[in-house]
Structure formats: structure tokens, C-alpha cells
Write an enzyme that holds these catalytic residues in place. Structure first.
Site, PDB file in Angstrom:
ATOM      1  N   LYS A  84     118.214 174.078  65.738  1.00 61.25           N
ATOM      2  CA  LYS A  84     118.355 175.523  65.574  1.00 61.25           C
ATOM      3  C   LYS A  84     117.891 176.245  66.840  1.00 61.25           C
ATOM      4  O   LYS A  84     116.899 175.848  67.459  1.00 61.25           O
ATOM      5  CB  LYS A  84     117.534 175.970  64.367  1.00 61.25           C
ATOM      6  CG  LYS A  84     117.642 177.446  64.013  1.00 61.25           C
ATOM      7  CD  LYS A  84     116.834 177.724  62.748  1.00 61.25           C
ATOM      8  CE  LYS A  84     116.767 179.181  62.390  1.00 61.25           C
ATOM      9  NZ  LYS A  84     115.976 179.410  61.159  1.00 61.25           N
ATOM     10  N   SER A 159     117.783 182.291  57.973  1.00 57.28           N
ATOM     11  CA  SER A 159     118.230 182.384  59.347  1.00 57.28           C
ATOM     12  C   SER A 159     118.798 181.076  59.903  1.00 57.28           C
ATOM     13  O   SER A 159     119.225 181.025  61.048  1.00 57.28           O
ATOM     14  CB  SER A 159     117.060 182.831  60.235  1.00 57.28           C
ATOM     15  OG  SER A 159     116.007 181.891  60.203  1.00 57.28           O
ATOM     16  N   SER A 183     114.408 180.672  55.008  1.00 57.42           N
ATOM     17  CA  SER A 183     115.516 180.466  55.940  1.00 57.42           C
ATOM     18  C   SER A 183     116.114 179.071  55.965  1.00 57.42           C
ATOM     19  O   SER A 183     117.124 178.846  56.633  1.00 57.42           O
ATOM     20  CB  SER A 183     115.077 180.838  57.363  1.00 57.42           C
ATOM     21  OG  SER A 183     114.845 182.216  57.453  1.00 57.42           O
TER      22      SER A 183
END
Length: 479
Positions: A84, A159, A183
Site C-alpha cells: 500500500k 483506505s 481501512s
């Protein structure tokens, strides 16, 4: 006919160890899928094909040597695992989803990236994330929005939306993700994946961007429980300088072992009302939870309904801490005007929080964790809490965003995710289990939370549910 991305990560690793599958061929397969599908899914912010090909060739060479010498390889050796874009990989652009950091290239790896390197995994690229990971959608000024492969008009959540879109769309077998208020579990829910938010301190956040609040942690996203548990094994372990450290497993045990174990009979609390005032839970999410409760009862567990009192004080504490974290993100000179409206709003709000109020908010988290540990989940109490993951089905792209009114947007984000942040505040482990799809064919996740340090029980219970009602064979049309 089965393709390489139909294999689980563990199946891929097994074939690499035996010599039946080349890491180079596997990597090329995923790079081709990324080239074909990523513009549609919005999974990646930065692709790293040259690094991937080099790491795959090195992994293949090491696998040949290990077979010749009779050595064991790490459990995901040669398997692609994207990172990520909130985490740093030396020499690779790290934007944190922000135009203000569009050209930022770090010089060192985060600790978890070092663990992925040591584990022989292959970096396909950096996955899409909203600016600084703040909202629960994945839209920014750098790339197309991340979309759930189950309905391309809808968001992949956030996220870790890019990571979830990659795994659910067959662009990666598993993915690194992170979770500060839901997230990992939010995108897992809307993309039909299994995701683990580990206990506070299970995975190092260092060496540069430690979250001293204790809200955020890294974790895995995967199609199967065993794949996620194995990636957790690769990522887990404290490092020098970490502010927290979760209890270790007994010597010789792995989280992957627990995906093969019977969880035993558990006492499970079922929560269907949001622990946040004034939030309505959508019937699809409520039904998914009660149906899961019935399934658990049928598997021999003791399930009881539970209501947690809505607490405005905890909501205020979370808002303060989240705003301070937003304000603490480094922005280069001249970069503030490039930030998203929500980011600017939270940074302004965070700058107004006093040190005393910040400390009181952290203390409220610790007291909440203590009350759950002492009153709800002590020895002899509940082993697991079941709830919806989200209060509504997957949202359309742009539906949760409100650039004209960031305060209204922040309120809407909270109404969509009233269940998830509780366990960031307490530090407890929690997972999204993709058992349910609604009448429109959209995934509706349910959440299981456990005692601090006890990911093992959640993994064993999730694997039992997976065996009772398998989900990995269900794939979206882009697959």
C-alpha cells in the site's frame, strides 16, 4: 481451464517450491493482468515491473538452489505481494495518495517491507490509497478511483481500496494493507475478501512513521483465511523502537497453523446496533449478521445478542486523535494548497487540539479497552464479538465525498463505518469475513473481533466458517 490467478497464494507458493511453477511466469501473468485491468479497477498508484521481474528471477534462482540443497523456503517465497502506498519502499515513489508528495522517493524501507523482502515476495507495485489514508473511499488527485470488481460503479472502500481491488480483481494473490479506523476491513467487506486487522503492536510501523496513538496497524488482505494468516506470519514481529508489542504465539506456532485448527466451542456476542448515536444499520447488513449468527449456532457455538451503549465521548476522542494524525503528516513547503478539502479540514481541526485534550483522548481509548477486557471479554466471558462490518452496502464512487462541505463528509464517513473504529481504539484484533452477498450481487461483510493478542481464535473461527460456506470460488466478472 484454470489460470494462474485462480490459484491461492499458498497453492502458488507450493508449486514454486516443487518447481512446477516459475516465479517469473507467475509475475508476468500478474503484470499482464495489471496492464489490462488496472485503469478500470484503479488498484495501483505506482507499478514496478522492473523490480518485480528482478525479484522474480532472484526468487526462481533461490528456489532452484533450495531444492538442490534440501532447504525450506519462506511460506510465500516467489509470490507477488503489492504494498500500500502509505508505506515506504526504498527507491520507489511513495505518494501517500497526495499530490503534495507526488515525487517523493524514500531512501529506506519500512520494517514490514524488509520482512516482505526477506520472505522472498515480489513487489508488483504500490497500491492506491486516499490522501494520507484518511477517508474510507479511495479517490485522490493522482489516479483513477479504486472500484470494487463486483460493481465498477461502486467504490472499493478505503483506505486500502487499491489493495482490495487488486486482490478481488485477480491482479495480485494477496496484498499488504493497513487499518487506522477500519481501512482493511472496510475494503474487504465491499470487495468480498478476508482481511485481518491485527492486534496493536503485532506488526511494526517503523522506522519512520510510527503511529504513537496506537490506532493504525498493517495487515493482510486475501481471498482465503489461510492465505491471509500466512501473510500475517510474514509481516508479524516487533522491531527495535516500536512503541507497542503484541504477545507472541507459543514457540513453533504460526498463524497459518490456526487456519487448520478447530476453534472449539466459543461464546459469541452478536451486536447489530451501531455503538454510535443515531446510526441506522441497513437491512442487508443486519441480515448478514443475523444469518452468520445462525450459522455459528449451527456449528455449535453459543451466540447471544448484545447491545453496547452509544458513547459520544469515544467518538469525540477518535475525532480528535484522527485530526491530530492528519495534521502530523509531513507536507513539503508549498504543498498545503495541493491537499484535498477533507485533508485540509482535518489538519486545521487537528492543529487546534491541545496536548491535554490529545492525551485525554488516548486515555479514553485505554479505558475503553480496559472496560472491554474486564467486563465483556475476560476469561469466562465472550470469546468473540460478531457485528456488521459496515452500516450500508458498498457506496457508489463519489457518493461519500463532499469537497464543498468536509464536515458533512466526515460525518457521512462515520455513519458508513460505525462499527470498525472501536477496535482501533482498543487495539483488539478484528477480521472481515466475506460470507454474504445481497440480492444485487454485492458483498456484505461481517466482522469478528477477539481479545487483545488473540488473532489465532479469529483465524480458526473464520476458517471454520469458510469451510462451512466457502466463498473463494465466487468471483466477479472481471476475473
Amino acid at each position: 481451464m484454470a489460470e494462474l490467478h485462480d490459484l491461492t497464494a499458498l497453492e502458488q507458493a507450493r508449486e514454486i517450491r516443487s518447481g512446477e511453477l516459475s516465479p517469473v511466469d507467475l509475475t508476468e501473468h500478474y503484470l499482464a493482468r495489471i496492464e489490462r485491468l488496472d485503469d478500470t479497477l484503479g488498484a495501483f498508484l505506482t507499478r514496478t515491473p522492473d523490480i518485480a521481474r528482478k525479484q522474480a528471477a532472484d526468487a526462481e534462482s533461490e528456489a532452484v538452489t533450495a531444492r538442490r540443497e534440501g532447504r525450506e523456503l519462506p511460506p510465500l517465497h516467489g509470490v507477488p505481494v503489492p504494498v500500500k502506498d502509505l508505506n515506504q519502499v526504498a527507491g520507489v515513489r511513495c505518494t501517500m495518495g497526495s499530490r503534495a508528495l507526488a515525487e517523493h522517493v524514500p531512501a529506506i524501507d519500512d520494517h514490514l517491507v524488509g520482512k516482505l523482502r526477506a520472505g522472498g515476495t515480489v513487489l508488483l507495485g504500490k497500491t492506491n490509497t486516499p490522501e494520507f489514508g484518511l477517508p474510507c473511499y479511495t479517490e485522490n488527485g493522482l489516479a483513477p478511483p479504486a472500484r470494487t470488481p463486483w460493481d465498477l460503479a461502486r467504490s472499493a472502500g478505503g483506505s486500502s481500496g487499491g489493495a482490495a481491488a487488486a486482490v478481488a480483481g485477480g491482479l495480485a494473490p494477496v496484498a499488504h494493507a493497513s487499518d487506522g479506523g477500519g481501512s482493511i476491513r472496510i475494503p474487504a467487506s465491499v470487495c468480498g475478501l478476508f482481511g485481518i486487522k491485527p492486534s496493536r503492536g503485532r506488526i511494526s510501523g517503523g522506522p519512520l512513521l510510527h503511529d504513537v496513538s496506537g490506532l493504525a496497524t498493517a495487515g493482510p488482505l486475501a481471498r482465503t483465511v489461510a492465505d491471509a494468516a500466512t501473510l500475517l506470519d510474514v509481516l508479524a514481529g516487533p522491531m527495535p523502537g516500536d512503541p507497542f508489542a503484541a504477545p507472541s504465539l507459543p514457540p513453533g506456532e504460526t498463524f497459518a497453523d490456526h487456519a487448520l485448527r478447530d476453534p472449539g466451542q466459543l461464546r459469541i456476542a452478536c451486536l447489530t446496533e451501531a455503538p454510535v448515536p443515531g446510526i441506522e444499520v441497513h437491512p442487508d447488513c443486519r441480515t448478514a449478521t443475523t444469518d452468520t449468527a445462525a450459522l455459528l449456532t449451527g456449528l455449535g457455538h453459543e451466540v447471544e445478542e448484545l447491545t453496547l451503549p452509544a458513547d459520544e465521548g469515544v467518538l469525540l476522542a477518535f475525532t480528535r486523535v484522527w485530526s491530530v494524525l492528519a495534521a502530523s503528516r509531513p507536507v513539503p513547503p508549498g504543498g498545503e494548497e495541493l491537499l484535498m478539502p477533507l485533508t485540509r479540514y482535518l489538519r486545521d481541526r487537528g492543529a487546534e487540539v491541545s496536548g491535554t485534550d490529545f492525551t485525554r483522548s488516548l486515555y479514553a481509548f485505554r479505558m475503553l479497552a480496559q472496560s472491554l477486557a474486564d467486563g465483556l471479554m475476560p476469561a469466562g466471558g465472550y470469546d468473540v464479538i460478531l457485528s456488521p462490518t459496515l452500516a450500508a452496502p458498498p457506496a457508489e464512487v463519489g457518493a461519500l465525498r463532499n469537497d464543498a462541505d468536509p464536515q458533512a463528509e466526515f460525518d457521512a464517513l462515520g455513519a458508513f463505518t460505525p462499527f470498525t473504529a472501536l477496535y482501533n481504539a482498543t487495539g483488539q484484533p478484528a477480521v472481515n469475513v466475506p460470507l454474504q452477498w445481497n440480492a444485487a450481487g454485492l458483498p456484505i461483510g461481517v466482522m469478528l473481533a477477539g481479545r487483545y493478542g488473540d488473532e489465532a481464535t479469529l483465524i480458526a473461527l473464520s476458517a471454520q466458517l469458510e469451510q462451512a460456506r466457502p466463498w473463494a470460488g465466487r468471483t466477479p466478472s472481471v476475473w
